[in-house]
Design a protein around this motif. Structure first.
Motif, short mmCIF file in Angstrom:
data_model
loop_
_atom_site.label_atom_id
_atom_site.label_comp_id
_atom_site.label_asym_id
_atom_site.label_seq_id
_atom_site.Cartn_x
_atom_site.Cartn_y
_atom_site.Cartn_z
N VAL A 180 -17.97 -5.47 -38.51
CA VAL A 180 -17.88 -6.18 -37.51
C VAL A 180 -17.95 -7.76 -37.54
O VAL A 180 -18.51 -8.46 -38.37
N ILE A 181 -16.93 -8.69 -36.70
CA ILE A 181 -17.10 -10.00 -36.45
C ILE A 181 -17.41 -10.26 -35.05
O ILE A 181 -16.80 -9.65 -34.26
N VAL A 182 -18.48 -10.73 -34.95
CA VAL A 182 -18.83 -11.07 -33.70
C VAL A 182 -18.69 -12.55 -33.23
O VAL A 182 -18.61 -13.56 -34.07
N LYS A 183 -18.00 -12.40 -32.07
CA LYS A 183 -17.66 -14.24 -31.43
C LYS A 183 -18.78 -14.32 -30.53
O LYS A 183 -19.06 -13.52 -29.64
N ALA A 184 -19.57 -15.09 -30.93
CA ALA A 184 -21.09 -15.38 -30.15
C ALA A 184 -20.40 -15.89 -28.85
O ALA A 184 -19.60 -16.79 -28.56
N HIS A 185 -21.25 -15.60 -27.90
CA HIS A 185 -21.13 -16.11 -26.25
C HIS A 185 -21.78 -17.50 -26.43
O HIS A 185 -22.81 -17.92 -26.96
N GLU A 186 -21.04 -18.52 -25.84
CA GLU A 186 -21.32 -20.04 -25.96
C GLU A 186 -22.62 -20.46 -25.33
O GLU A 186 -23.22 -21.47 -25.44
N MET A 187 -22.84 -19.35 -24.40
CA MET A 187 -24.12 -19.87 -23.57
C MET A 187 -25.47 -19.54 -24.35
O MET A 187 -26.49 -19.91 -24.20
N ARG A 219 -15.91 -21.88 -28.04
CA ARG A 219 -15.89 -21.68 -26.54
C ARG A 219 -14.45 -21.34 -26.08
O ARG A 219 -13.48 -21.50 -26.94
N GLY A 220 -14.12 -20.77 -24.85
CA GLY A 220 -12.97 -20.68 -24.35
C GLY A 220 -12.15 -19.57 -25.18
O GLY A 220 -13.01 -18.72 -26.00
N PRO A 221 -10.73 -19.53 -25.00
CA PRO A 221 -10.15 -18.26 -25.48
C PRO A 221 -9.76 -18.61 -26.95
O PRO A 221 -9.02 -17.70 -27.45
N ILE A 222 -9.72 -19.83 -27.46
CA ILE A 222 -9.05 -20.16 -28.75
C ILE A 222 -9.31 -19.23 -29.89
O ILE A 222 -8.79 -18.58 -30.51
N VAL A 223 -10.79 -19.16 -30.27
CA VAL A 223 -11.25 -18.46 -31.18
C VAL A 223 -11.14 -16.76 -30.92
O VAL A 223 -10.54 -15.84 -31.78
N GLY A 224 -11.41 -16.37 -29.59
CA GLY A 224 -11.25 -15.07 -29.44
C GLY A 224 -9.72 -14.53 -29.47
O GLY A 224 -9.72 -13.39 -30.01
#
Length: 509
Positions: A180-187, A219-224
């Motif tokens: 699993v690779i988690v993309k953390a929620h920025e909040m 944040r935003g769509p770049i990493v995701g």
């Protein structure tokens, strides 16, 4: 300790120059830690590590995976008050909610550990060879499931524990044998990093391959977008808005190798209340639903955003009572200024539509990021004529629709988009007349509740948390309960195979 860095496998990394801070919504100030957002180089390294780890992890025994999942649960508990403080500081949610959600997260991990501790969950099938069958012989056939590969999980804004870093998507994917690779929620980047550190420690203590888990900020769509598009990624788990979920789904479908996206998105969770139920216990229903509408500031995917009843002489009194009880509940803080802004915008959009009446709304000045709960009403005809009224208002708001008769009530249900839940509040005497309503709801929702509230999702094998689009991107699968594991595996059959080359679970039959 929160570092603000990314975990690329078991290595902390901070190569980037872009950073962000989280916000304390109650104080409306930035928290102190800077979180370095992942670079394309770090994304590439995490994906490559996950792909290499998959070659090993997919063959790890169920008993070993169970030990890993249980170790994650234990390491989360070791973080103790540091983790709880990060949760409350970044979310504005109270400590009691943090403790409850942590408990649910621990339970999810242990449930998947129990599930994979033996091979029964795979549902293996065996068909013995019949070499002398006429007119053609039958080969030996055996079927099992195999994990898909590295999974990207997007953390959810409204559940920093249970639907985020070590939440249901991560737990079920790891249980299935998928890195699993988690993309953390920025909040809640700090909360997420602490939980990630617990997963990394558990992986090391139980001998899991490096790369079985990575954790990236952005944040935003770049990493995701970069993660979803990476060729080594084989599936995606997401909980959040329809717009974001659909964008991820579209990206994944346009890849050279399209991959599945299991997205749990928007829902207004219709509640049907019969006139007899209102007549017999309207005040109690109003009290119960005022609490359900406002619990957690309405920031649940199962919040009852739509109430439908058939108009009679008691309807207006019930709606007014529900409204009064709802706005009498003390205002609460939302998770983030952006979520508050979204609530205000969508509530204003719905209540400005023709025929919609605001019955009651909290008035006066509110604290930072606190919001005014509200109840509105509209006729069934106006609701059917205007799809803009059907939109989700994420927060402590509910719209009451007054149908003219049962036929129109059923038409209203049939006009809805897919939903996570549907609820029927009725009396025993109503049951023989509910068949059409039940049929209509069954076609539009993933879970039907009788004489209860939709808020609260039990974690158990019988739970289905999903529904027709846009409630989720694939209505056949749940994101809650042990059946969530089936999102991350696919079937494979072995025909006339030497026993020595079969997977272990297929050898002994």
């Amino acid at each position: 300790m929160i570092t603000g860095k990314n975990y690329i496998g078991n290595k902390l990394s901070a190569l980037g120059t872009i950073s962000h801070k989280t916000i304390n919504p109650k104080l409306n100030i930035e928290n102190t830690t800077e979180f370095i957002e992942a670079t394309f180089e770090e994304i590439e390294e995490a994906a490559q590590l996950a792909s290499e780890a998959f070659k090993v992890f997919r063959k790890v025994s169920g008993v070993q995976k169970a030990a890993f999942l249980n170790a994650i649960a234990n390491e989360i508990l070791v973080l103790d008050q540091e983790l709880i403080n990060a949760y409350t500081t970044e979310s504005g949610l109270p400590e009691g909610r943090a403790l409850g959600e942590r408990g649910r997260t621990i339970m999810q991990l242990k449930s998947f550990a129990d599930l994979v501790s033996n091979e029964d969950w795979k549902g293996n099938k065996f068909d013995a060879a019949i070499p002398d069958r006429q007119p053609l012989p039958k080969d030996d056939l055996r079927k099992t499931v195999t994990p898909l590969g590295p999974v990207v999980v997007f953390g959810a804004s409204n559940f920093p524990f249970a639907f985020s870093t070590a939440g249901g998507d991560t737990a079920s994917a790891l249980a299935a044998g998928c890195p699993v690779i988690v993309k953390a929620h920025e909040m809640h980047s700090g909360t997420s990093e602490l939980v990630a550190s617990a997963i990394i420690k558990a992986a090391e203590k139980t001998g899991m391959p490096n790369g079985v888990f990575s954790h990236l900020s952005g944040r935003g769509p770049i990493v995701g977008s970069a993660l979803v598009n990476h060729s080594k990624v084989k599936a995606v788990g997401f909980t959040g808005s329809i717009n974001a979920g659909r964008a991820i789904f579209n990206l994944a479908s346009k890849r050279e190798e399209p991959i599945p996206v299991y997205a749990e998105m928007g829902s207004i969770n219709p509640v049907i209340i019969t006139p007899l139920a209102i007549a017999n216990r309207g005040e109690a229903i109003a009290s119960t639903y005022a609490g359900s509408i406002t619990v957690g500031t309405g920031q649940f995917c199962t919040n009852p955003g739509l109430i439908i009843t058939t108009e009679n002489d008691k309807t207006e009194d019930f709606i007014q009572d529900l409204a009064n009880k709802t706005v009498a509940i003390e205002p609460q803080c939302m998770l983030h200024p952006n979520i508050k802004a979204g609530y205000n915008k969508n509530e204003a959009s719905v209540t400005s539509q023709e025929g919609v009446k605001t019955v009651a709304k909290i008035e006066g000045e509110l604290k930072n990021n606190f919001v005014a709960s509200a109840i509105a009403s509209v006729s069934g005809a106006n609701f059917l004529a205007n799809p803009k009224i059907h939109q989700e208002v994420f927060g402590p708001f509910s719209l009451v629709v007054k149908s003219k008769d049962e036929d129109q009530l059923v038409a209203i249900i049939e006009a809805l988009e897919g939903q996570l839940t549907g609820t029927i509040i009725a009396e025993k005497e109503d049951i023989e007349n509910l068949t059409d309503i039940v049929d209509a709801l069954t076609n539009r929702v993933g879970r039907i509740i009788f004489n209860g509230v939709p808020t609260g999702v039990e974690v158990c094998p019988s739970m289905h948390h999903g529904g027709p689009y846009p409630a989720s991107s694939d209505s056949k699968f749940t994101s809650v309960g042990v059946d969530a594991i089936y999102r991350w595996v696919r079937p494979v059959s072995y025909q006339s195979f030497p026993t020595e080359l079969l997977p272990e679970s297929l050898k002994n039959n």
